[in-house]
Design an enzyme around this catalytic site. Structure first.
Site, PDB file in Angstrom:
ATOM      1  N   ARG A 135     -10.262   0.964   6.167  1.00  0.00           N
ATOM      2  CA  ARG A 135      -9.759   0.341   4.929  1.00  0.00           C
ATOM      3  C   ARG A 135     -10.807   0.424   3.819  1.00  0.00           C
ATOM      4  O   ARG A 135     -10.478   0.434   2.638  1.00  0.00           O
ATOM      5  CB  ARG A 135      -9.414  -1.134   5.161  1.00  0.00           C
ATOM      6  CG  ARG A 135      -8.230  -1.362   6.084  1.00  0.00           C
ATOM      7  CD  ARG A 135      -7.761  -2.811   5.967  1.00  0.00           C
ATOM      8  NE  ARG A 135      -6.923  -3.228   7.085  1.00  0.00           N
ATOM      9  CZ  ARG A 135      -5.614  -2.998   7.195  1.00  0.00           C
ATOM     10  NH1 ARG A 135      -4.988  -2.322   6.256  1.00  0.00           N
ATOM     11  NH2 ARG A 135      -4.940  -3.431   8.238  1.00  0.00           N
TER      12      ARG A 135
ATOM     13  N   ASP B 299      -5.156   1.680   6.728  1.00  0.00           N
ATOM     14  CA  ASP B 299      -5.927   1.667   7.965  1.00  0.00           C
ATOM     15  C   ASP B 299      -5.329   2.543   9.051  1.00  0.00           C
ATOM     16  O   ASP B 299      -4.160   2.911   9.018  1.00  0.00           O
ATOM     17  CB  ASP B 299      -5.982   0.243   8.518  1.00  0.00           C
ATOM     18  CG  ASP B 299      -4.621  -0.193   9.091  1.00  0.00           C
ATOM     19  OD1 ASP B 299      -3.639  -0.203   8.334  1.00  0.00           O
ATOM     20  OD2 ASP B 299      -4.545  -0.474  10.292  1.00  0.00           O
TER      21      ASP B 299
ATOM     22  N   ASP C 256       6.846   3.908   3.327  1.00  0.00           N
ATOM     23  CA  ASP C 256       7.075   4.963   4.314  1.00  0.00           C
ATOM     24  C   ASP C 256       8.567   4.945   4.639  1.00  0.00           C
ATOM     25  O   ASP C 256       9.365   5.518   3.911  1.00  0.00           O
ATOM     26  CB  ASP C 256       6.164   4.687   5.519  1.00  0.00           C
ATOM     27  CG  ASP C 256       6.170   5.802   6.545  1.00  0.00           C
ATOM     28  OD1 ASP C 256       6.899   6.780   6.361  1.00  0.00           O
ATOM     29  OD2 ASP C 256       5.443   5.700   7.550  1.00  0.00           O
TER      30      ASP C 256
ATOM     31  N   LYS D 190       5.788   8.047   0.468  1.00  0.00           N
ATOM     32  CA  LYS D 190       6.015   9.305   1.176  1.00  0.00           C
ATOM     33  C   LYS D 190       7.432   9.747   0.863  1.00  0.00           C
ATOM     34  O   LYS D 190       8.389   9.270   1.456  1.00  0.00           O
ATOM     35  CB  LYS D 190       5.824   9.117   2.681  1.00  0.00           C
ATOM     36  CG  LYS D 190       4.359   8.927   3.060  1.00  0.00           C
ATOM     37  CD  LYS D 190       4.178   8.885   4.562  1.00  0.00           C
ATOM     38  CE  LYS D 190       2.728   8.623   4.907  1.00  0.00           C
ATOM     39  NZ  LYS D 190       2.529   8.354   6.339  1.00  0.00           N
TER      40      LYS D 190
ATOM     41  N   ASP E 291       0.816  -1.211   0.000  1.00  0.00           N
ATOM     42  CA  ASP E 291       0.000   0.000   0.000  1.00  0.00           C
ATOM     43  C   ASP E 291       0.855   1.268   0.000  1.00  0.00           C
ATOM     44  O   ASP E 291       0.600   2.192  -0.743  1.00  0.00           O
ATOM     45  CB  ASP E 291      -0.989   0.006   1.184  1.00  0.00           C
ATOM     46  CG  ASP E 291      -0.328  -0.275   2.540  1.00  0.00           C
ATOM     47  OD1 ASP E 291       0.911  -0.468   2.593  1.00  0.00           O
ATOM     48  OD2 ASP E 291      -1.055  -0.295   3.548  1.00  0.00           O
TER      49      ASP E 291
ATOM     50  N   PHE F 296      -0.592  11.284   7.502  1.00  0.00           N
ATOM     51  CA  PHE F 296      -1.117   9.945   7.745  1.00  0.00           C
ATOM     52  C   PHE F 296      -2.416   9.776   6.968  1.00  0.00           C
ATOM     53  O   PHE F 296      -3.364  10.530   7.140  1.00  0.00           O
ATOM     54  CB  PHE F 296      -1.352   9.705   9.245  1.00  0.00           C
ATOM     55  CG  PHE F 296      -1.605   8.263   9.527  1.00  0.00           C
ATOM     56  CD1 PHE F 296      -0.537   7.375   9.599  1.00  0.00           C
ATOM     57  CD2 PHE F 296      -2.897   7.781   9.673  1.00  0.00           C
ATOM     58  CE1 PHE F 296      -0.757   6.019   9.820  1.00  0.00           C
ATOM     59  CE2 PHE F 296      -3.122   6.429   9.890  1.00  0.00           C
ATOM     60  CZ  PHE F 296      -2.055   5.548   9.973  1.00  0.00           C
TER      61      PHE F 296
END
Ligand code: IMP
Ligand code: MG
Length: 180
Positions: free
Chosen positions: A166, A160, A104, A132, A101, A153
Site C-alpha cells: 500500500r 494492496d 473492478d 478496470k 481505490d 493486478f
C-alpha cells in the site's frame, strides 16, 4: 519491495496531476453544494488516494468512516462483501461522496452504496481512483474516475496484495509469479 514490482503503470507525478483535475471536476459537479460535503472512503484501499484528494478540495468537508471486508482470494473474483464497521456520522440530507481505490466487478461499491442509500442522504455519488474497463459492469454509474486501466493486478498508492505494497508511491504491476 522494489524487487516485487514488475513495472510502473501510473507514476506518482501523473497521479498528482490527475488529482487536481479530479478535484476541479468534483467542485464543478457539486457547485454551491460543495460546502459540508461528506466524504466516505472505503477502507483501507482508498486511504492514500483520499488523503491526497481532499487536500485539493478548497471547501469545508467531513470524513465519514466505515469498513467493508471482502472475503475472497486476493486476486480472484467473487466472494462475500460485508459491513465490518458502520459509519460514524449521520448522513441524512447531506451530500455524500464515496471514495474507493478501484472499480473492478463493482461488488464492493454496490454493498457500500446500498447501505448508505438507506440513510437518506441528499445525494450519493462515487469517485474511484482506478476503473478496470474490461470488467466494470455497464449498469453501474461512477461519477468520477481517476484512470481507466487494463485488466492487470495493481498495487501501490493504497492498493494492496495481502495487505502489502500500500505504501509503494506509484501504481504498479506486481510480478505475476508472486500471486499466480
Ligand atoms: P470489486 O468489488 O470487484 O469492484 O473489487 C473492488 C475491490 O477489490 C477493491 O476495493 C480492491 O480492494 C480489490 N481489488 C480489485 N482489483 C484490484 C487490483 O488490481 N489490485 C488490488 N486490489 C484490487
Ligand atoms: Mg478495497
Amino acid at each position: 519491495m522494489q524487487q516485487d514490482i514488475e513495472r510502473i503503470l501510473i507514476p506518482r507525478s501523473r497521479i498528482q496531476d490527475r488529482l487536481h483535475e479530479l478535484a476541479r471536476e468534483i467542485e464543478g459537479v457539486y457547485g454551491d453544494q460543495s460546502e459540508g460535503l461528506i466524504i466516505v472512503p472505503v477502507l483501507a484501499g482508498s486511504i492514500i488516494f483520499t488523503s491526497d484528494l481532499i487536500r485539493c478540495l478548497p471547501f469545508k468537508m467531513k470524513i465519514g468512516l466505515m469498513t467493508i471486508s471482502r472475503y475472497r482470494g486476493a486476486t480472484t473474483a467473487g466472494g462475500e462483501t460485508r459491513l465490518v464497521q458502520d459509519l460514524n456520522l449521520d448522513i441524512r440530507d447531506r451530500h455524500v461522496l464515496v471514495v474507493d481505490d478501484i472499480l473492478d466487478t463493482g461488488g464492493t461499491l454496490r454493498v457500500v452504496l446500498s447501505q448508505l442509500a438507506l440513510r437518506g442522504p441528499a445525494s450519493l455519488r462515487t469517485c474511484v481512483l482506478l476503473r478496470k474497463l474490461a470488467k466494470a459492469p455497464t449498469d453501474f454509474q461512477v461519477e468520477f474516475v481517476g484512470f481507466d486501466i487494463e485488466d492487470v493486478f495493481v498495487v501501490g498508492y493504497g492498493l494492496d496484495y495481502n495487505n502489502h505494497y500500500r505504501n509503494w508511491p506509484d501504481i504498479a504491476v506486481l510480478r505475476p509469479e508472486l500471486y499466480r
